[in-house]
Design an enzyme around this catalytic site. Structure first.
Site, PDB file in Angstrom:
ATOM      1  N   HIS B 501      21.044 -30.596 103.994  1.00  0.00           N
ATOM      2  CA  HIS B 501      19.782 -30.851 104.168  1.00  0.00           C
ATOM      3  C   HIS B 501      19.460 -31.810 104.368  1.00  0.00           C
ATOM      4  O   HIS B 501      19.429 -33.444 104.057  1.00  0.00           O
ATOM      5  CB  HIS B 501      19.374 -31.337 102.275  1.00  0.00           C
ATOM      6  CG  HIS B 501      19.411 -30.228 101.468  1.00  0.00           C
ATOM      7  ND1 HIS B 501      19.025 -29.625 100.368  1.00  0.00           N
ATOM      8  CD2 HIS B 501      18.980 -28.376 102.100  1.00  0.00           C
ATOM      9  CE1 HIS B 501      18.898 -28.370 100.405  1.00  0.00           C
ATOM     10  NE2 HIS B 501      19.208 -27.666 101.323  1.00  0.00           N
TER      11      HIS B 501
HETATM   12  C1  LIG Z   1      23.953 -22.533 103.114  1.00  0.00           C
HETATM   13  C2  LIG Z   1      23.015 -22.891 103.455  1.00  0.00           C
HETATM   14  C3  LIG Z   1      21.878 -22.876 102.119  1.00  0.00           C
HETATM   15  C4  LIG Z   1      21.051 -23.324 102.134  1.00  0.00           C
HETATM   16  N1  LIG Z   1      19.911 -23.105 101.945  1.00  0.00           N
HETATM   17  C5  LIG Z   1      18.923 -23.277 101.887  1.00  0.00           C
HETATM   18  C6  LIG Z   1      17.391 -23.647 100.225  1.00  0.00           C
HETATM   19  O1  LIG Z   1      17.645 -22.527  99.405  1.00  0.00           O
HETATM   20  N2  LIG Z   1      16.382 -24.053 100.695  1.00  0.00           N
HETATM   21  C7  LIG Z   1      16.046 -24.769 101.440  1.00  0.00           C
HETATM   22  O2  LIG Z   1      14.462 -25.118 101.970  1.00  0.00           O
HETATM   23  N3  LIG Z   1      17.122 -24.863 102.838  1.00  0.00           N
HETATM   24  C8  LIG Z   1      18.192 -24.198 103.082  1.00  0.00           C
HETATM   25  N4  LIG Z   1      19.055 -24.374 103.438  1.00  0.00           N
HETATM   26  C9  LIG Z   1      18.808 -25.582 105.004  1.00  0.00           C
HETATM   27  C10 LIG Z   1      17.913 -24.425 106.010  1.00  0.00           C
HETATM   28  O3  LIG Z   1      18.375 -23.597 106.288  1.00  0.00           O
HETATM   29  C11 LIG Z   1      17.783 -25.414 107.163  1.00  0.00           C
HETATM   30  O4  LIG Z   1      16.476 -26.055 106.083  1.00  0.00           O
HETATM   31  C12 LIG Z   1      16.681 -23.944 108.028  1.00  0.00           C
HETATM   32  O5  LIG Z   1      17.209 -23.305 108.573  1.00  0.00           O
HETATM   33  C13 LIG Z   1      16.840 -25.293 109.332  1.00  0.00           C
HETATM   34  O6  LIG Z   1      15.852 -24.896 109.972  1.00  0.00           O
HETATM   35  P1  LIG Z   1      16.198 -24.437 111.905  1.00  0.00           P
HETATM   36  O7  LIG Z   1      15.103 -23.809 112.664  1.00  0.00           O
HETATM   37  O8  LIG Z   1      14.959 -26.234 112.046  1.00  0.00           O
HETATM   38  O9  LIG Z   1      16.946 -24.607 111.944  1.00  0.00           O
HETATM   39  P2  LIG Z   1      17.945 -23.512 112.515  1.00  0.00           P
HETATM   40  O10 LIG Z   1      17.967 -22.680 111.184  1.00  0.00           O
HETATM   41  O11 LIG Z   1      19.586 -24.664 111.774  1.00  0.00           O
HETATM   42  O12 LIG Z   1      18.335 -23.309 113.372  1.00  0.00           O
HETATM   43  C14 LIG Z   1      18.564 -23.763 115.031  1.00  0.00           C
HETATM   44  C15 LIG Z   1      19.078 -22.797 115.824  1.00  0.00           C
HETATM   45  O13 LIG Z   1      18.789 -24.080 117.308  1.00  0.00           O
HETATM   46  C16 LIG Z   1      20.153 -23.666 118.195  1.00  0.00           C
HETATM   47  N5  LIG Z   1      20.622 -24.400 118.369  1.00  0.00           N
HETATM   48  C17 LIG Z   1      20.803 -25.981 117.996  1.00  0.00           C
HETATM   49  N6  LIG Z   1      21.093 -26.521 119.325  1.00  0.00           N
HETATM   50  C18 LIG Z   1      20.776 -25.360 120.745  1.00  0.00           C
HETATM   51  C19 LIG Z   1      21.275 -25.874 121.974  1.00  0.00           C
HETATM   52  N7  LIG Z   1      21.637 -26.816 122.632  1.00  0.00           N
HETATM   53  N8  LIG Z   1      20.801 -24.669 123.042  1.00  0.00           N
HETATM   54  C20 LIG Z   1      20.253 -24.084 122.409  1.00  0.00           C
HETATM   55  N9  LIG Z   1      20.824 -23.329 121.053  1.00  0.00           N
HETATM   56  C21 LIG Z   1      19.905 -24.466 119.875  1.00  0.00           C
HETATM   57  C22 LIG Z   1      20.979 -23.021 116.534  1.00  0.00           C
HETATM   58  O14 LIG Z   1      22.281 -22.423 117.110  1.00  0.00           O
HETATM   59  C23 LIG Z   1      20.461 -22.321 115.331  1.00  0.00           C
HETATM   60  O15 LIG Z   1      20.066 -20.823 115.890  1.00  0.00           O
HETATM   61  C24 LIG Z   1      20.347 -23.975 104.421  1.00  0.00           C
HETATM   62  C25 LIG Z   1      21.289 -24.230 104.740  1.00  0.00           C
HETATM   63  C26 LIG Z   1      22.362 -23.991 104.794  1.00  0.00           C
HETATM   64  C27 LIG Z   1      23.774 -24.294 105.878  1.00  0.00           C
END
Ligand SMILES: Cc1cc2nc3c(=O)[nH]c(=O)nc-3n(C[C@H](O)[C@H](O)[C@H](O)COP(=O)(O)OP(=O)(O)OC[C@H]3O[C@@H](n4cnc5c(N)ncnc54)[C@H](O)[C@@H]3O)c2cc1C
Ligand code: SF4
Lengths: 251, 571
Positions: B501
């Site tokens: 987080h």
């Molecule tokens: C084990 C675990 C448990 C979790 N449990 C919870 C929960 O119960 N509740 C909750 O609210 N949140 C939870 N989270 C957090 C939640 O997963 C994230 O808040 C959420 O996935 C964020 O979404 P996002 O789209 O911002 O980023 P992400 O889901 O991280 O997606 C970002 C994507 O961008 C890609 N990327 C990064 N840099 C580049 C680049 N330069 N070029 C191309 N692609 C790139 C990455 O490969 C990734 O696929 C958890 C996280 C983990 C790891």
């Protein structure tokens, strides 16, 4: 050298016999199955064939080494057994195949730290910044096991595997509590790695050569890999016979 | 020379939750979108062999490969930042769906207090309540303005839950009923009720029953399989972008996903972006993708890194407190908890689901009086039943050695006799907590890693102690024979898992001087760049972040659509 390893073997079979006696496993009996394999000395051809026969369905061809030398393997087997010893609840690390597990892990990604950041420069950091060494796990194991041996020879004038259980515990404690000085690796760092990989070997899916016959799981009533728990999730404690990943392939 | 591709309406960098939602909403309205994702393609069939604790939970099979890129960390500006060489404190997602594939699915809405934290804190306690270096500010949006977007996210994902009596008002109930209650959760509920607290079932993205969402996506119910967080769901029961928003975007025929595409720069001309430059990691080729609008959804660290690398926005300067990119990095205070050992009972704690739990918010946000306390905000307190997998859970009463005979005996004895109640504490920003580019360490392309400068403060230590005491009271009421708790929060330690987080760095606000994006996630300094994710959080609340990230993504999508028509700064 030759004398030493002979002595070592003798000691091993002694301690194994002792274990068999203590744990009430009868050598001739069929009941122990795969558990017996790791208890018997390598070179004893007769017993080995017997083991293979006795093992029947759980015959396992992966009880061989990918990385460790024979000597390293023996130390790891003895040390992990001290970390997770056999008792009346069930087998210990040795019986569960933990030393094989660690050997096999070291031969792959984990042993090479290949999915971790290993770029220079290397600086000593704060504890909260995590591992900052340049050595990879297999190198740390090489050094750590050699230092187990050195420390045993210095302190008790014997090889690690020849020491009594108490003496082995003593050596491990000196590492765990950083009571010895090493310039190459952190003694407690190595001990912690050995400890955590012991638990991994005890409880990971038998696919990885540890947790033999799921005995690690059985010991604590862990059901292993089940597809669903909808039937028991809201119920009182329920014991479910364990399954492993192999079962999902329909074998 | 980079190969230059034909221009598209929108390029989306990173296809996780935020990227997936943006893609679905924009393509439904006819915009042509390209999604660049640096990881691999993923699908439900990949998880046939997923109940493997070693491979997924300990060897991080689904996570970013740190050998190619990591972050660096130091506790304060006087120290040298060093690379996070191995995983610990948090885990980074990679591949289609991002961390959404292997999250737990605990889906909260931040509290009304969160969005107006500065105003409301001063209103109730006066300005002196806020320590000099604590840089809390209002978010430039209210809970009521965000409510429709929370609702949208919850309906898309099918969140299972029940009304939380201490949270913001809801326009409609959760789309599916709460998950099953287990004997352990019942115990918590009874104890909390006895203590005059307000327990509720945790809102969950693990479906309590089969559900078809407004986009027509049908998914099966959760099987409580206990291999959830850090694992993918083999049933599609856990809401994840790959089984919800991404197929919706694909179906429009307007969404092209390119995996193995690592974006290194946002390209610009004047105050506008012109597209992005990325590397096809299968060939090493550099490719330029021009676009009218650039959306960064690459999680906190890469969102900030890409802007700093590309010279977009004003970098934060911790000395003068000016600039905004990298400002207000915050995290979570996760260690206030109580572990109870039960001599007479065993529980089916081998079973569970990522979001299965029971929560109280009586000590979260400003739901209680802080007049005599040395901290602001608080945290949710919960019992969780996510499944105690055996390698990682060898919990023994304090005083037991960590190895050997006694350790083994106790770890086996208590394997099914341990319950924990834990606090998830909010994390306030401080002037000297920030993200910038590391001067020394590089990624696989030679670009600088992002550097975290962060440590726990007195606010966090006080909060952790307070939450620990509350957790202990509940555990005592639950009837544990022995209770162990945290003694001291200690310094922030990057080696032990706390939570993924991470927040802040490109924060949302009403004032371009103190924030980087407006409440449509549009950059004040580059109107055709939208940055969507927890980067927008001006502080972190006492909850998991993704419910709020999802709401921001839906609002950003609306903003992008109107920007596409009208242009200009939206707010
Ligand atoms: C084990 C675990 C448990 C979790 N449990 C919870 C929960 O119960 N509740 C909750 O609210 N949140 C939870 N989270 C957090 C939640 O997963 C994230 O808040 C959420 O996935 C964020 O979404 P996002 O789209 O911002 O980023 P992400 O889901 O991280 O997606 C970002 C994507 O961008 C890609 N990327 C990064 N840099 C580049 C680049 N330069 N070029 C191309 N692609 C790139 C990455 O490969 C990734 O696929 C958890 C996280 C983990 C790891
Ligand atoms: S616990 Fe439920 S949602 Fe999570 S992976 Fe298992 S079946 Fe899927």
């Amino acid at each position: 050298m030759a004398d030493k390893s002979k002595q070592q073997e003798k000691n091993e079979s002694l301690s194994r016999r002792k274990f068999l006696k203590n744990s009430g496993i009868a050598v001739g009996g069929l009941a122990v199955g795969g558990a017996l394999g790791s208890l018997l000395p390598f070179k004893d051809k007769t017993t080995n064939t017997q083991v293979v026969k006795n093992q029947g369905a759980s015959e396992s061809y992966n009880l061989a080494l990918m990385y460790f030398t024979r000597e390293q393997f023996n130390i790891v087997e003895a040390a992990t057994e001290r970390i997770f010893p056999a008792d009346d609840k069930g087998p210990g690390a040795k019986d569960l195949g933990v030393a094989y597990f660690i050997d096999h892990q070291l031969s792959g990604d984990w042993g090479f730290n290949s999915r971790e950041y290993m770029q220079p420069p290397f600086f000593k950091g704060e504890k909260v910044q995590g591992y900052q060494g340049r050595l990879r796990r297999r190198e740390i194991f090489d050094i750590g096991l050699r230092e187990f041996q050195n420390h045993s020879l210095t302190k008790f004038k014997k090889n690690f595997v020849e020491l009594s259980e108490e003496e082995q515990n003593d050596i491990l404690t000196d590492f765990a509590e950083d009571k010895i000085n090493l310039t190459t690796i952190s003694p407690s760092g190595f001990f912690n790695m050995l400890r955590s990989s012991t638990l991994e070997g005890v409880y990971s899916d038998p696919l990885y050569s540890g947790n033999r016959n799921m005995e690690g799981w059985k010991m604590r009533n862990y059901p292993g890999s089940q597809m669903a728990y909808t039937q028991v999730i809201d119920k009182e404690f329920t014991v479910i016979p364990p399954k492993s990943l192999k079962d999902h392939l329909g074998h | 020379m980079a190969k230059k591709l034909p221009k598209v309406d929108v390029v989306i960098v990173g296809v996780g939750w935020a990227g997936g939602i943006i893609a679905a909403e924009l393509t439904k309205q006819g915009l042509n979108c390209v999604g660049l994702e640096r990881g691999i393609e993923r699908k439900t069939e990949d998880y046939f062999m997923v109940h493997d604790e070693l491979r997924y939970a300990l060897r991080y099979d689904l996570m970013q490969n740190l050998s190619k890129e990591t972050i660096t960390f130091r506790g304060n500006e006087k120290l040298r930042a060093l690379p996070m060489r191995q995983y610990g404190s948090f885990l980074l997602g990679e591949g289609l769906g991002g961390s959404g594939v292997h999250w737990n699915g605990q889906t909260y809405r931040f509290l009304p207090y969160d969005f107006e934290i500065r105003t409301k804190t001063i209103e109730r306690y006066g300005e002196n309540k806020i320590p000099k270096d604590m840089t809390i500010q209002d978010w430039g949006i209210t809970y009521d303005e965000l409510e429709p977007y929370f609702d949208k996210f919850e309906k898309m994902a099918g969140i299972s839950g029940e009304e939380n009596p201490l949270a913001g008002k809801r326009s409609s109930p959760y789309p599916t009923p709460p998950m099953k209650t287990t004997p352990a959760l019942e115990k918590f509920k009874k104890a909390a009720t006895n203590l005059k607290l307000h327990p509720y079932n945790r809102p969950s993205a693990n479906l309590s029953e089969a559900y078809t969402n407004p986009d027509g996506v049908a998914r099966a119910a959760c099987q409580y399989c206990a291999y959830c967080e850090r694992f993918g769901c083999e049933y599609g029961a856990k809401a994840d972008p790959v089984v919800t928003v991404i197929p919706v975007a694909k179906k429009t025929g307007k969404f092209e996903i390119r995996t193995h595409s690592n974006v290194r720069r946002v390209l610009k001309s004047g105050n506008k972006a012109t597209g992005v430059m990325y590397v096809d990691t299968t060939t090493g080729e550099e490719i330029e993708q021009p676009a009218d609008i650039v959306v960064l959804t690459s999680y906190v660290f890469n969102n900030v890194r890409l802007l700093l690398q590309s010279g977009i926005g004003r970098p934060y300067d911790p000395v003068s407190g000016t600039g905004v990119i990298g400002k207000n990095y915050a995290y979570q205070v996760q260690k206030g908890n109580a572990t109870g050992f039960f001599e007479k009972e065993e529980f089916n704690t081998y079973a569970g689901a990522g979001s299965l739990g029971m929560v109280v918010d009586d000590f979260n946000g400003d739901n209680f009086d802080h007049s005599n306390l040395n901290f602001i905000h608080g945290g949710s307190i919960a019992i969780s039943q996510t499944g105690l997998r055996p390698i990682s859970n060898n919990i023994v009463p304090k005083g037991t050695p960590t190895w050997g005979k006694e350790f083994k005996a106790n770890s086996v004895k208590y394997a099914n006799r341990v319950l924990s109640v834990g606090g998830q504490g909010a994390s306030m920003p401080f002037r000297h907590h920030y993200l910038d580019l590391d001067p020394t360490y590089k990624d696989e392309f030679g670009d600088p890693l992002i550097r975290i400068t962060y440590d726990f403060e007195e606010q966090d230590r006080q909060l952790a102690k307070f939450l620990t005491d509350r957790c202990r009271e509940i555990m005592k009421e639950m009837g544990a024979n022995k209770i162990d708790t945290m003694q001291e929060l200690g310094p922030y330690d990057i080696t032990t898992y706390q939570s993924t987080h991470n927040t802040g760095g490109i924060i949302m606000g009403a004032d371009p001087n103190t924030s980087a994006v407006n409440n449509f996630s549009q950059m004040w300094d580059a109107e055709n760049v939208f940055v969507v994710g927890a980067t927008a959080f001006a502080h972190n609340s006492g909850y998991n972040p993704t419910g709020t990230v999802g709401a921001f993504a839906y609002r950003a999508a609306e903003g992008i659509l109107s920007y596409k028509q009208k242009g200009g700064i939206l707010a």
